[in-house]
Motif scaffolding. Structure first.
Motif, PDB file in Angstrom:
ATOM      1  N   LYS A  67       0.826  -1.216   0.000  1.00  0.00           N
ATOM      2  CA  LYS A  67       0.000   0.000   0.000  1.00  0.00           C
ATOM      3  C   LYS A  67       0.856   1.259   0.000  1.00  0.00           C
ATOM      4  CE  LYS A  67      -4.218  -1.785   1.877  1.00  0.00           C
ATOM      5  NZ  LYS A  67      -3.647  -3.159   2.113  1.00  0.00           N
ATOM      6  N   THR A  68       2.072   1.169   0.537  1.00  0.00           N
ATOM      7  CA  THR A  68       2.959   2.340   0.532  1.00  0.00           C
ATOM      8  C   THR A  68       4.327   1.903   0.013  1.00  0.00           C
ATOM      9  OG1 THR A  68       4.071   2.046   2.656  1.00  0.00           O
ATOM     10  CG2 THR A  68       1.858   3.001   2.717  1.00  0.00           C
ATOM     11  N   PRO A  69       5.140   2.883  -0.415  1.00  0.00           N
ATOM     12  CA  PRO A  69       6.474   2.557  -0.936  1.00  0.00           C
ATOM     13  C   PRO A  69       7.373   1.903   0.117  1.00  0.00           C
ATOM     14  CG  PRO A  69       5.857   4.780  -1.561  1.00  0.00           C
ATOM     15  CD  PRO A  69       4.816   4.311  -0.594  1.00  0.00           C
ATOM     16  N   MET A  70       6.968   1.949   1.387  1.00  0.00           N
ATOM     17  CA  MET A  70       7.810   1.357   2.423  1.00  0.00           C
ATOM     18  C   MET A  70       7.459  -0.103   2.700  1.00  0.00           C
ATOM     19  SD  MET A  70      10.011   3.542   2.958  1.00  0.00           S
ATOM     20  CE  MET A  70      10.859   2.600   4.231  1.00  0.00           C
ATOM     21  N   ASP A  71       6.426  -0.618   1.999  1.00  0.00           N
ATOM     22  CA  ASP A  71       6.016  -2.002   2.234  1.00  0.00           C
ATOM     23  C   ASP A  71       6.975  -2.994   1.571  1.00  0.00           C
ATOM     24  OD1 ASP A  71       3.885  -1.174   3.678  1.00  0.00           O
ATOM     25  OD2 ASP A  71       2.438  -1.350   2.029  1.00  0.00           O
ATOM     26  N   GLU A  72       6.947  -4.216   2.144  1.00  0.00           N
ATOM     27  CA  GLU A  72       7.674  -5.300   1.481  1.00  0.00           C
ATOM     28  C   GLU A  72       6.908  -5.692   0.227  1.00  0.00           C
ATOM     29  OE1 GLU A  72       7.847  -8.147   4.671  1.00  0.00           O
ATOM     30  OE2 GLU A  72       9.987  -7.747   4.885  1.00  0.00           O
ATOM     31  N   PHE A  73       7.583  -6.371  -0.672  1.00  0.00           N
ATOM     32  CA  PHE A  73       6.924  -6.619  -1.951  1.00  0.00           C
ATOM     33  C   PHE A  73       7.506  -7.845  -2.645  1.00  0.00           C
ATOM     34  CE2 PHE A  73      10.247  -5.410  -5.006  1.00  0.00           C
ATOM     35  CZ  PHE A  73      11.192  -4.911  -4.122  1.00  0.00           C
ATOM     36  N   THR A  74       6.771  -8.293  -3.643  1.00  0.00           N
ATOM     37  CA  THR A  74       7.344  -9.230  -4.603  1.00  0.00           C
ATOM     38  C   THR A  74       7.000  -8.708  -5.986  1.00  0.00           C
ATOM     39  OG1 THR A  74       7.574 -11.546  -5.219  1.00  0.00           O
ATOM     40  CG2 THR A  74       5.346 -10.758  -4.808  1.00  0.00           C
ATOM     41  N   ILE A  75       7.581  -9.312  -7.007  1.00  0.00           N
ATOM     42  CA  ILE A  75       7.306  -8.869  -8.379  1.00  0.00           C
ATOM     43  C   ILE A  75       7.107 -10.093  -9.252  1.00  0.00           C
ATOM     44  CG2 ILE A  75       8.516  -6.650  -8.313  1.00  0.00           C
ATOM     45  CD1 ILE A  75      10.945  -8.203  -9.495  1.00  0.00           C
ATOM     46  N   LEU A  76       6.563  -9.894 -10.425  1.00  0.00           N
ATOM     47  CA  LEU A  76       6.259 -11.026 -11.310  1.00  0.00           C
ATOM     48  C   LEU A  76       7.453 -11.943 -11.556  1.00  0.00           C
ATOM     49  CD1 LEU A  76       3.753  -9.457 -13.853  1.00  0.00           C
ATOM     50  CD2 LEU A  76       3.361 -11.488 -12.442  1.00  0.00           C
ATOM     51  N   PRO A  77       8.620 -11.406 -11.941  1.00  0.00           N
ATOM     52  CA  PRO A  77       9.725 -12.328 -12.227  1.00  0.00           C
ATOM     53  C   PRO A  77      10.097 -13.197 -11.030  1.00  0.00           C
ATOM     54  CG  PRO A  77      10.250 -10.147 -13.035  1.00  0.00           C
ATOM     55  CD  PRO A  77       8.993 -10.014 -12.229  1.00  0.00           C
ATOM     56  N   ILE A  78      10.049 -12.632  -9.823  1.00  0.00           N
ATOM     57  CA  ILE A  78      10.393 -13.428  -8.641  1.00  0.00           C
ATOM     58  C   ILE A  78       9.329 -14.499  -8.407  1.00  0.00           C
ATOM     59  CG2 ILE A  78      10.693 -13.370  -6.137  1.00  0.00           C
ATOM     60  CD1 ILE A  78      12.020 -10.710  -6.394  1.00  0.00           C
ATOM     61  N   GLN A  79       8.070 -14.117  -8.577  1.00  0.00           N
ATOM     62  CA  GLN A  79       6.977 -15.071  -8.440  1.00  0.00           C
ATOM     63  C   GLN A  79       7.156 -16.229  -9.438  1.00  0.00           C
ATOM     64  OE1 GLN A  79       3.674 -14.748  -6.326  1.00  0.00           O
ATOM     65  NE2 GLN A  79       4.509 -16.765  -6.698  1.00  0.00           N
ATOM     66  N   ILE A  80       7.496 -15.873 -10.668  1.00  0.00           N
ATOM     67  CA  ILE A  80       7.690 -16.896 -11.706  1.00  0.00           C
ATOM     68  C   ILE A  80       8.854 -17.814 -11.319  1.00  0.00           C
ATOM     69  CG2 ILE A  80       8.422 -17.261 -14.101  1.00  0.00           C
ATOM     70  CD1 ILE A  80       6.968 -14.511 -14.671  1.00  0.00           C
ATOM     71  N   PHE A  81       9.964 -17.189 -10.926  1.00  0.00           N
ATOM     72  CA  PHE A  81      11.152 -17.935 -10.524  1.00  0.00           C
ATOM     73  C   PHE A  81      10.807 -18.908  -9.399  1.00  0.00           C
ATOM     74  CE2 PHE A  81      14.864 -18.088  -7.633  1.00  0.00           C
ATOM     75  CZ  PHE A  81      15.723 -18.770  -8.477  1.00  0.00           C
ATOM     76  N   ASN A  82      10.032 -18.415  -8.438  1.00  0.00           N
ATOM     77  CA  ASN A  82       9.644 -19.233  -7.303  1.00  0.00           C
ATOM     78  C   ASN A  82       8.787 -20.420  -7.737  1.00  0.00           C
ATOM     79  OD1 ASN A  82       7.180 -19.496  -5.130  1.00  0.00           O
ATOM     80  ND2 ASN A  82       9.231 -19.470  -4.207  1.00  0.00           N
ATOM     81  N   TRP A  83       7.824 -20.169  -8.625  1.00  0.00           N
ATOM     82  CA  TRP A  83       6.920 -21.239  -9.052  1.00  0.00           C
ATOM     83  C   TRP A  83       7.616 -22.316  -9.871  1.00  0.00           C
ATOM     84  CZ3 TRP A  83       2.191 -17.663 -10.393  1.00  0.00           C
ATOM     85  CH2 TRP A  83       1.409 -17.517  -9.225  1.00  0.00           C
ATOM     86  N   VAL A  84       8.508 -21.883 -10.785  1.00  0.00           N
ATOM     87  CA  VAL A  84       9.146 -22.912 -11.624  1.00  0.00           C
ATOM     88  C   VAL A  84      10.077 -23.802 -10.802  1.00  0.00           C
ATOM     89  CG1 VAL A  84       9.013 -21.743 -13.857  1.00  0.00           C
ATOM     90  CG2 VAL A  84      10.972 -21.320 -12.368  1.00  0.00           C
ATOM     91  N   SER A  85      10.469 -23.335  -9.605  1.00  0.00           N
ATOM     92  CA  SER A  85      11.359 -24.183  -8.807  1.00  0.00           C
ATOM     93  C   SER A  85      10.573 -25.136  -7.896  1.00  0.00           C
ATOM     94  CB  SER A  85      12.315 -23.310  -7.984  1.00  0.00           C
ATOM     95  OG  SER A  85      11.583 -22.393  -7.215  1.00  0.00           O
ATOM     96  N   ARG A  86       9.228 -25.094  -7.973  1.00  0.00           N
ATOM     97  CA  ARG A  86       8.428 -26.031  -7.183  1.00  0.00           C
ATOM     98  C   ARG A  86       8.260 -27.351  -7.935  1.00  0.00           C
ATOM     99  NH1 ARG A  86       4.564 -23.651  -3.624  1.00  0.00           N
ATOM    100  NH2 ARG A  86       5.426 -21.679  -2.886  1.00  0.00           N
ATOM    101  N   PRO A  87       8.086 -28.450  -7.204  1.00  0.00           N
ATOM    102  CA  PRO A  87       7.937 -29.742  -7.868  1.00  0.00           C
ATOM    103  C   PRO A  87       6.548 -29.944  -8.523  1.00  0.00           C
ATOM    104  CG  PRO A  87       7.886 -29.996  -5.474  1.00  0.00           C
ATOM    105  CD  PRO A  87       8.173 -28.563  -5.741  1.00  0.00           C
ATOM    106  N   GLN A  88       5.484 -29.375  -7.932  1.00  0.00           N
ATOM    107  CA  GLN A  88       4.146 -29.665  -8.467  1.00  0.00           C
ATOM    108  C   GLN A  88       3.968 -29.100  -9.866  1.00  0.00           C
ATOM    109  OE1 GLN A  88       4.791 -28.209  -5.463  1.00  0.00           O
ATOM    110  NE2 GLN A  88       3.006 -28.418  -4.093  1.00  0.00           N
ATOM    111  N   HIS A  89       3.315 -29.902 -10.744  1.00  0.00           N
ATOM    112  CA  HIS A  89       3.105 -29.457 -12.112  1.00  0.00           C
ATOM    113  C   HIS A  89       2.202 -28.224 -12.151  1.00  0.00           C
ATOM    114  CE1 HIS A  89       2.882 -29.624 -16.416  1.00  0.00           C
ATOM    115  NE2 HIS A  89       1.544 -29.645 -16.372  1.00  0.00           N
ATOM    116  N   GLY A  90       1.271 -28.144 -11.238  1.00  0.00           N
ATOM    117  CA  GLY A  90       0.333 -27.012 -11.193  1.00  0.00           C
ATOM    118  C   GLY A  90       1.042 -25.670 -11.124  1.00  0.00           C
ATOM    119  N   PHE A  91       2.158 -25.621 -10.404  1.00  0.00           N
ATOM    120  CA  PHE A  91       2.884 -24.356 -10.273  1.00  0.00           C
ATOM    121  C   PHE A  91       3.592 -23.987 -11.582  1.00  0.00           C
ATOM    122  CE2 PHE A  91       2.686 -25.007  -5.582  1.00  0.00           C
ATOM    123  CZ  PHE A  91       2.004 -23.838  -5.307  1.00  0.00           C
ATOM    124  N   ILE A  92       4.008 -25.036 -12.343  1.00  0.00           N
ATOM    125  CA  ILE A  92       4.625 -24.766 -13.650  1.00  0.00           C
ATOM    126  C   ILE A  92       3.602 -24.077 -14.549  1.00  0.00           C
ATOM    127  CG2 ILE A  92       5.725 -25.802 -15.679  1.00  0.00           C
ATOM    128  CD1 ILE A  92       7.391 -26.166 -13.191  1.00  0.00           C
TER     129      ILE A  92
END
Ligand SMILES: Nc1ncnc2c1ncn2[C@@H]1O[C@H](COP(=O)(O)OP(=O)(O)O)[C@@H](O)[C@H]1O
Ligand SMILES: [Mg+2]
Lengths: 272, 284
Positions: free
Chosen positions: B226-251
């Motif tokens: 909600k503010t620039p001081m909040d923690e965050f994630t971004i699409l590329p990190i989300q993608i990176f995180n999902w492709v490293s999971r074993p479940q096919h659903g995350f791929i």
């Protein structure tokens, strides 16, 4: 005794009138210019009367443009530019401290060799010099824009599409627009650096007519390569050679009875 | 075979080789996009876009990731554009040529080639630790702004350099000051080039992952910033995180998220092209 005093008074009054009429607008006193170590102008002394056209002629590279651009300080942008001597307009040395270059250039306008309109509308090209002075009132701008374009003999050709981009005009029209743009700022001096060299003969003739008209209200200094042109438009002519002013005088005298052999051989087309 | 025929043959060979090279790039891109579309399109729906992350692939969405990307995009633009353009104008128009200018020039060119992870480490030290911004959007955006500054500076300088000297002279001769000439002639005339450079730089920033991981952007953020001081994630990190999971659903999820990221970048490039064409038409 008495009569001689009266006579003297009369004379001095007559002199004053004459001075007023032939008042000196532009002067250079022993002016030299260096670009780095290269001296491109030396010891140029010239006095130019108000409301006259003075042509600067000479072979390419002899310093005509450099001399012309001294009067609106356009050489200031060249690295290692240095000048000596005095350049004087209306009695003021224009290189001394405290001279505002922007103010100077409102008095001394310039038309360049190649037409260089801004990539904006015809109207905005002419209004530009006023807008940068903070004049943005539409009625004021409209009036000056129209007057300036008329003065530059371009009005009939563009009056219906002032919103059109200036780059769509022909070369000759563009150059007259550049003149209009210069006039809008209401200078008293106009410097022209080979203003017709990129134009066809008809456009050239129109520019020459225009120069003749403008002489009544402006002091004009024009560099030209074209001897006939110098002969047609100017009252006085200065012949430059290798950075020196070889001869300066009445245009008719220079062309029919030059004092210097160099001038004669240049005018008769033996070099340059 | 005579010489002319030989030359002609060489000409043709070179031409076909060129076409082949161009095509190979395009074909690789096409295969990649088709593959992604086939995997991800089925998953891409409104729910996926508006859902928070989850341990279950079929429930997980990209809301925090794409809002994070939009935040980072906007903040980075806000920081990098004014500084980059101003620096470009300064270097091109005000900086006197000399030893210092050369040094600056070489360094900026070098900076553009520094690996992005180095910027991440710099950002970690300066923004996260010294300025105490933590792993916030602001720290990330400052880091990315640093990363793309050299690109914006170089693009600005190149765009400014294409403005004809005669236009500047005309402006000066009418009594304009240097700043008036820059703001009323030089910048408008070079705007299309600058904008194109800026957008390309920003689309690079939006795809960057490494420096943000270094400064501590998290893979799992269960709320929208909600503010620039909040923690965050971004699409590329989300993608990176999902492709490293074993479940096919995350791929499958990753493929869908890639479509969104690509769409974002393509739209931005489209806008860049549009602005450039429009500015060019206006300039004529
Ligand atoms: N920017 C510059 N830097 C260095 N030398 C210059 C520059 N402009 C002109 N010159 C030199 O100054 C001399 C005079 O040039 P110029 O005034 O343009 O002559 P002209 O207008 O009579 O052809 C020439 O020798 C030219 O090479
Ligand atoms: Mg010249």
């Amino acid at each position: 005794m008495i009569t001689s005093v009266i006579k003297e008074k009369k004379n001095s009054k007559g002199m004053q009138d004459k001075i007023k009429q032939n008042s000196i607008k532009l002067e250079s006193e022993n002016v030299g210019v260096f670009y780095g170590h290269k001296k491109v102008l030396q010891n140029v002394t010239m006095r130019i009367q108000a409301n006259t056209v003075t042509a600067l002629i000479g072979p390419s590279g002899c310093g005509k443009s450099t001399y012309l651009r001294l009067f609106n300080r356009m050489n200031d942008y060249i690295d290692n530019f240095r000048k000596e001597g005095d350049v004087i307009i209306d009695g003021n040395e224009i290189y001394k401290k405290g001279i505002e270059i922007e103010e100077l250039r409102k008095t001394v306008g310039m038309v360049f060799q190649k037409p260089n309109p801004f990539p904006k509308s015809i109207y905005e090209n002419v209004a530009y010099g006023l807008r940068i002075q903070g004049i943005n009132k539409k009625s004021a701008l409209d009036e000056i824009v129209e007057k300036s374009i008329k003065q530059a003999a371009l009005w009939d050709e563009v009056k219906d599409d002032l919103k059109k981009n200036a780059l769509t005009l022909s070369g000759g029209q563009q150059q007259r627009l550049c003149i209009a743009r210069t006039l809008a700022v209401q200078p008293s001096v106009i410097l022209m650096d080979e203003p017709a060299s990129a134009l066809d003969p008809i456009s050239t003739a129109r520019i020459e007519d225009l120069i003749y008209e403008l002489k009544q209200n402006y002091t004009i200094l024009i560099v030209t390569h074209n001897m006939q042109q110098a002969g047609r438009v100017s009252d006085h002519t200065g012949f430059f050679y290798l950075g020196e002013l070889v001869e300066f005088g009445d245009t008719r005298q220079i062309f029919t009875n030059p004092k210097s052999e160099k001038t004669e051989s240049y005018i008769s087309g033996r070099f340059g | 075979m005579n010489n002319a025929a030989k030359n002609k043959l060489k000409d043709n060979l070179l031409k076909y080789f060129g076409i082949l090279c161009t095509l190979s790039g395009l074909i690789a891109l096409a295969i990649f996009i088709i593959d992604i579309l086939m995997d991800g399109l089925q998953r891409l729906d409104w729910e996926f876009i508006t859902s928070l992350p989850s341990r279950f692939p079929e429930k997980a969405g990209i809301l925090t990731a794409w809002t994070g990307t939009v935040w980072v995009f906007c903040l980075t633009a806000l920081i990098a554009i004014p500084i980059g353009v101003a620096a470009g104008v300064y270097l091109e128009e005000y900086n006197k040529k000399g030893a210092l200018a050369n040094l600056l020039e070489i360094n900026i060119a070098n900076l553009a080639g520094v690996p992005s992870i180095i910027y991440g480490i710099l950002g970690l030290e300066i923004f996260v630790r010294i300025l105490n911004l933590g792993g916030s959007l602001l720290a990330g955006s400052f880091t990315l702004a640093l990363l793309i500054l050299p690109i914006i500076i170089v693009a600005t300088r190149e765009a400014i350099r294409t403005v004809p000297k005669t236009i500047k002279e005309a402006s000066f001769a009418l009594g304009a000051t240097k700043w008036q000439t820059i703001s009323r002639q030089v910048l408008p005339a070079s705007a299309s080039g600058i904008i194109t450079g800026v957008i390309l730089a920003l689309s690079r920033a939006v795809g960057e992952t490494a420096p943000l991981i270094v400064i501590g952007a998290l893979a799992y953020v269960p709320f929208v910033a909600k503010t620039p001081m909040d923690e965050f994630t971004i699409l590329p990190i989300q993608i990176f995180n999902w492709v490293s999971r074993p479940q096919h659903g995350f791929i499958i999820n990753a493929a869908a998220a890639i479509i969104v990221l690509l769409g974002f970048v393509f739209i931005m490039n489209g806008v860049a092209v549009y602005i450039r064409n429009k500015a060019q038409r206006k300039g004529q």
